[in-house]
Design a protein around this motif. Structure first.
Motif, PDB file in Angstrom:
ATOM      1  N   GLY A   8      18.828  99.383 -92.299  1.00  0.00           N
ATOM      2  CA  GLY A   8      20.198  99.392 -92.772  1.00  0.00           C
ATOM      3  C   GLY A   8      20.702 100.748 -93.234  1.00  0.00           C
ATOM      4  N   ARG A   9      20.118 101.810 -92.699  1.00  0.00           N
ATOM      5  CA  ARG A   9      20.540 103.150 -93.134  1.00  0.00           C
ATOM      6  C   ARG A   9      22.022 103.392 -92.895  1.00  0.00           C
ATOM      7  NH1 ARG A   9      15.240 106.059 -90.950  1.00  0.00           N
ATOM      8  NH2 ARG A   9      13.984 105.792 -92.808  1.00  0.00           N
ATOM      9  N   LYS A  10      22.570 102.768 -91.866  1.00  0.00           N
ATOM     10  CA  LYS A  10      23.981 102.988 -91.548  1.00  0.00           C
ATOM     11  C   LYS A  10      24.906 102.407 -92.608  1.00  0.00           C
ATOM     12  CE  LYS A  10      23.096 103.183 -86.642  1.00  0.00           C
ATOM     13  NZ  LYS A  10      23.156 102.508 -85.360  1.00  0.00           N
ATOM     14  N   ILE A  11      24.432 101.385 -93.314  1.00  0.00           N
ATOM     15  CA  ILE A  11      25.288 100.766 -94.322  1.00  0.00           C
ATOM     16  C   ILE A  11      24.817 101.027 -95.753  1.00  0.00           C
ATOM     17  CG2 ILE A  11      26.155  98.953 -92.797  1.00  0.00           C
ATOM     18  CD1 ILE A  11      24.150  97.045 -94.267  1.00  0.00           C
ATOM     19  N   MET A  12      23.750 101.838 -95.899  1.00  0.00           N
ATOM     20  CA  MET A  12      23.289 102.113 -97.254  1.00  0.00           C
ATOM     21  C   MET A  12      24.266 103.056 -97.956  1.00  0.00           C
ATOM     22  SD  MET A  12      19.999 104.648 -96.738  1.00  0.00           S
ATOM     23  CE  MET A  12      19.770 105.125 -98.432  1.00  0.00           C
ATOM     24  N   MET A  13      24.315 102.953 -99.272  1.00  0.00           N
ATOM     25  CA  MET A  13      25.153 103.821-100.086  1.00  0.00           C
ATOM     26  C   MET A  13      24.418 105.129-100.353  1.00  0.00           C
ATOM     27  SD  MET A  13      26.624 101.317-103.043  1.00  0.00           S
ATOM     28  CE  MET A  13      26.965  99.592-102.737  1.00  0.00           C
ATOM     29  N   SER A  14      25.190 106.191-100.518  1.00  0.00           N
ATOM     30  CA  SER A  14      24.610 107.469-100.939  1.00  0.00           C
ATOM     31  C   SER A  14      24.231 107.345-102.417  1.00  0.00           C
ATOM     32  CB  SER A  14      25.633 108.583-100.755  1.00  0.00           C
ATOM     33  OG  SER A  14      26.677 108.431-101.705  1.00  0.00           O
ATOM     34  N   PRO A  15      23.399 108.237-102.933  1.00  0.00           N
ATOM     35  CA  PRO A  15      23.085 108.186-104.370  1.00  0.00           C
ATOM     36  C   PRO A  15      24.329 108.210-105.253  1.00  0.00           C
ATOM     37  CG  PRO A  15      21.542 109.626-103.256  1.00  0.00           C
ATOM     38  CD  PRO A  15      22.598 109.260-102.235  1.00  0.00           C
ATOM     39  N   GLY A  16      25.328 108.996-104.888  1.00  0.00           N
ATOM     40  CA  GLY A  16      26.571 109.033-105.656  1.00  0.00           C
ATOM     41  C   GLY A  16      27.328 107.719-105.598  1.00  0.00           C
ATOM     42  N   GLU A  17      27.333 107.085-104.420  1.00  0.00           N
ATOM     43  CA  GLU A  17      27.990 105.783-104.282  1.00  0.00           C
ATOM     44  C   GLU A  17      27.255 104.721-105.089  1.00  0.00           C
ATOM     45  OE1 GLU A  17      29.900 106.069 -99.786  1.00  0.00           O
ATOM     46  OE2 GLU A  17      27.756 105.646-100.005  1.00  0.00           O
ATOM     47  N   ASP A  78      25.987  92.819-106.974  1.00  0.00           N
ATOM     48  CA  ASP A  78      26.716  92.808-105.717  1.00  0.00           C
ATOM     49  C   ASP A  78      28.143  92.305-105.919  1.00  0.00           C
ATOM     50  OD1 ASP A  78      26.010  90.155-106.195  1.00  0.00           O
ATOM     51  OD2 ASP A  78      25.549  89.720-104.115  1.00  0.00           O
ATOM     52  N   THR A  79      28.962  92.540-104.919  1.00  0.00           N
ATOM     53  CA  THR A  79      30.351  92.115-104.957  1.00  0.00           C
ATOM     54  C   THR A  79      30.839  91.911-103.531  1.00  0.00           C
ATOM     55  OG1 THR A  79      32.530  92.607-105.903  1.00  0.00           O
ATOM     56  CG2 THR A  79      31.331  94.456-104.933  1.00  0.00           C
ATOM     57  N   GLY A  80      31.987  91.258-103.399  1.00  0.00           N
ATOM     58  CA  GLY A  80      32.592  91.031-102.089  1.00  0.00           C
ATOM     59  C   GLY A  80      32.619  89.563-101.745  1.00  0.00           C
ATOM     60  N   GLU A  81      33.672  89.164-101.082  1.00  0.00           N
ATOM     61  CA  GLU A  81      33.831  87.771-100.658  1.00  0.00           C
ATOM     62  C   GLU A  81      33.690  87.630 -99.145  1.00  0.00           C
ATOM     63  OE1 GLU A  81      34.135  85.130-102.699  1.00  0.00           O
ATOM     64  OE2 GLU A  81      33.896  86.521-104.363  1.00  0.00           O
ATOM     65  N   GLU A  82      34.352  88.496 -98.406  1.00  0.00           N
ATOM     66  CA  GLU A  82      34.296  88.451 -96.943  1.00  0.00           C
ATOM     67  C   GLU A  82      33.112  89.281 -96.464  1.00  0.00           C
ATOM     68  OE1 GLU A  82      36.328  86.434 -95.380  1.00  0.00           O
ATOM     69  OE2 GLU A  82      37.290  85.999 -97.306  1.00  0.00           O
ATOM     70  N   TYR A  83      32.567  88.924 -95.318  1.00  0.00           N
ATOM     71  CA  TYR A  83      31.378  89.602 -94.783  1.00  0.00           C
ATOM     72  C   TYR A  83      31.550  91.117 -94.744  1.00  0.00           C
ATOM     73  CZ  TYR A  83      27.562  90.856 -91.659  1.00  0.00           C
ATOM     74  OH  TYR A  83      26.443  91.423 -91.130  1.00  0.00           O
ATOM     75  N   TRP A 147      23.578  98.375 -99.945  1.00  0.00           N
ATOM     76  CA  TRP A 147      24.308  98.023 -98.729  1.00  0.00           C
ATOM     77  C   TRP A 147      25.802  98.052 -99.028  1.00  0.00           C
ATOM     78  CZ3 TRP A 147      21.353  94.949-101.724  1.00  0.00           C
ATOM     79  CH2 TRP A 147      21.991  93.895-102.396  1.00  0.00           C
ATOM     80  N   ASP A 148      26.560  98.470 -98.027  1.00  0.00           N
ATOM     81  CA  ASP A 148      28.013  98.483 -98.103  1.00  0.00           C
ATOM     82  C   ASP A 148      28.535  98.136 -96.722  1.00  0.00           C
ATOM     83  OD1 ASP A 148      30.720  98.942 -98.340  1.00  0.00           O
ATOM     84  OD2 ASP A 148      30.502 100.883 -99.357  1.00  0.00           O
ATOM     85  N   PHE A 149      28.817  96.854 -96.529  1.00  0.00           N
ATOM     86  CA  PHE A 149      29.237  96.371 -95.218  1.00  0.00           C
ATOM     87  C   PHE A 149      30.603  96.904 -94.811  1.00  0.00           C
ATOM     88  CE2 PHE A 149      26.446  92.346 -94.560  1.00  0.00           C
ATOM     89  CZ  PHE A 149      25.325  93.053 -94.936  1.00  0.00           C
ATOM     90  N   ARG A 150      31.336  97.489 -95.744  1.00  0.00           N
ATOM     91  CA  ARG A 150      32.613  98.104 -95.386  1.00  0.00           C
ATOM     92  C   ARG A 150      32.385  99.251 -94.422  1.00  0.00           C
ATOM     93  NH1 ARG A 150      34.879  99.658-101.118  1.00  0.00           N
ATOM     94  NH2 ARG A 150      32.872 100.708-100.992  1.00  0.00           N
TER      95      ARG A 150
END
Length: 155
Positions: A8-17, A78-83, A147-150
């Motif tokens: 999941g590297r493509k959707i992982m957050m940076s340390p700052g995020e 975690d947060t978010g309602e939609e996938y 993870w950040d699916f956005r």
């Protein structure tokens, strides 16, 4: 803080995020191991100080008893309602107990800024209201997964 993540590297957050996300969130889910080996998960308010996650727990709770017997823990915020809006962080490691148990407000340099920030964030107060029922546990995470699916829309 070490952020290592294979999948999941493509959707992982940076340390700052990760830090920004943890600073703005209020509620986590804490997974502990019960005396019989069964998992136990409970919700709890927390504070992120940039390198450690602070838990302020009732000491007469199953969660606290579990942590005193076995301080290993996994925590999800975690947060978010939609996938496509799901995002979160999982932290794991071993907690340390800081201050007196239960906390009554004795001077403790390690807790000065933590209690001020926690009181402001969660109670809108400048000082921590000690009730003699809670105590502090600190997690300096050994592993962080995010993870950040956005970000899927960016791929």
């Amino acid at each position: 803080m070490t952020v290592t993540q294979r999948r999941g590297r493509k959707i992982m957050m940076s340390p700052g995020e990760v830090s920004a996300f943890l600073t703005t969130q209020r509620t986590c889910r804490v997974a502990t191991v019960s005396a019989d080996g069964a998992p136990h998960v409970s919700a709890l308010w927390f504070l992120w100080d940039g390198s450690a996650l602070w838990l302020y727990s009732v000491v007469r709770s199953r969660r606290w008893a579990d942590l005193r017997r076995d301080p290993r823990v996994a925590i999800v915020i975690d947060t978010g309602e939609e996938y496509d809006s799901l995002r979160g962080v999982e932290l794991s490691g071993t907690v340390e107990f800081v201050g007196e148990i239960p906390r009554t407000g004795e001077l403790c340099a390690e807790l000065d800024s933590v209690e001020t920030l926690f009181a402001r964030k969660n109670f809108g107060l400048d000082a921590m209201p000690h009730d003699g029922r809670h105590a502090w546990a600190r997690l300096r995470p050994e592993k962080i997964v995010s993870w950040d699916f956005r970000k899927l829309g960016e791929l």
